[in-house]
Write an enzyme that holds these catalytic residues in place. Sequence first.
Site, PDB file in Angstrom:
ATOM      1  N   ALA A  65       1.054  -1.633   0.030  1.00  0.00           N
ATOM      2  CA  ALA A  65      -0.160  -0.057   0.038  1.00  0.00           C
ATOM      3  C   ALA A  65       0.644   1.220   0.286  1.00  0.00           C
ATOM      4  O   ALA A  65       2.380   1.143   0.050  1.00  0.00           O
ATOM      5  CB  ALA A  65      -1.150   0.018   1.176  1.00  0.00           C
ATOM      6  N   GLY A 110       0.309  -4.626   1.041  1.00  0.00           N
ATOM      7  CA  GLY A 110      -1.326  -5.311  -0.112  1.00  0.00           C
ATOM      8  C   GLY A 110      -0.612  -5.836  -1.110  1.00  0.00           C
ATOM      9  O   GLY A 110      -1.831  -6.048  -1.598  1.00  0.00           O
ATOM     10  N   GLU A 113      -1.140  -9.739   0.005  1.00  0.00           N
ATOM     11  CA  GLU A 113      -2.481  -9.949  -0.076  1.00  0.00           C
ATOM     12  C   GLU A 113      -3.661  -9.687  -0.858  1.00  0.00           C
ATOM     13  O   GLU A 113      -5.220 -10.598  -0.963  1.00  0.00           O
ATOM     14  CB  GLU A 113      -3.510  -8.394   0.458  1.00  0.00           C
ATOM     15  CG  GLU A 113      -2.970  -8.597   2.583  1.00  0.00           C
ATOM     16  CD  GLU A 113      -3.284  -7.172   2.703  1.00  0.00           C
ATOM     17  OE1 GLU A 113      -3.277  -7.990   4.123  1.00  0.00           O
ATOM     18  OE2 GLU A 113      -2.162  -6.144   3.046  1.00  0.00           O
ATOM     19  N   GLU A 133       4.268  -5.184   7.481  1.00  0.00           N
ATOM     20  CA  GLU A 133       3.153  -3.546   7.798  1.00  0.00           C
ATOM     21  C   GLU A 133       3.715  -3.770   9.585  1.00  0.00           C
ATOM     22  O   GLU A 133       3.588  -2.922  10.619  1.00  0.00           O
ATOM     23  CB  GLU A 133       1.929  -4.314   8.567  1.00  0.00           C
ATOM     24  CG  GLU A 133       1.495  -4.250   6.917  1.00  0.00           C
ATOM     25  CD  GLU A 133       1.013  -5.571   6.104  1.00  0.00           C
ATOM     26  OE1 GLU A 133       0.636  -5.949   4.689  1.00  0.00           O
ATOM     27  OE2 GLU A 133       1.865  -6.333   6.323  1.00  0.00           O
TER      28      GLU A 133
END
Length: 259
Positions: A65, A110, A113, A133
């Site tokens: 992200a 992300g 994911e 993260e």
Amino acid sequence: MELKNLLVEKNEGICTVKINNPKSLNALNAEVLAELEYIFDSIKDDKEVDIVILTGEGKAFVAGADIAYMKELDAAGAKKFGEDGAKVFRKIETLNKVVIAAINGFALGGGCELTMACDIRIASTKAKFGQPEVGLGITPGFSGTQRLPRIVGLGKAKEIIFTGSHIKADEAYRIGLVNKVVEPENLMEEVISIAQKIKSNSKLAVAYSKEAINRGIETDIETGIAYESNIFSLCFASEDQKEGMSAFIEKRPANFKGI
């Protein structure tokens, strides 16, 4: 919607969606998520698309992200960003068509994911995975704490998330995070070969199978078995079932119509 971050190409029933912002290593922000949601909503009812290939431009699939974007978020903004990402990824996961991730490079945070929301994951030898993260003072926010344990097991998922370590493609294959690892120059050829093999079967039966797997994995086995029985019986009301079995008996290729 004007697509600023995605390249979309359709060819003989295969739709390739490429995240195309290599300067940011294809980082996910609100704009990219909105474009992904728009294109997958469009694909859902597109009768010309049977299989979707999701990949990235440059040396990253998705490097994560957008940290510069996230840095300015407060708790309410972060909750919305996480919910928006989770919603888009769930749409990909439950799409009525098979989605194959062609993981060409970094798939971190992300990005990792996003690969896990796809049905099949094929990785280049240059791919790297991870959920880093915790090193940023946050948790995974796009359902990584939920999908990773379901794919690689509880202990390994905790190790990957708690350490924030990167893992190479061969290790990702060993733990079941990816289906196959190939040389970079062979990645798209391999993914297209798999897509074509899937496409040669009844897309109705493939879609039903995906639905049964997804529903079953999220419930107890007795409920899952009952759901499979219902899906199985629905196939026998289709033209594809009649054609497939007739073709088998007559020793000829089946001509499926997806109905």
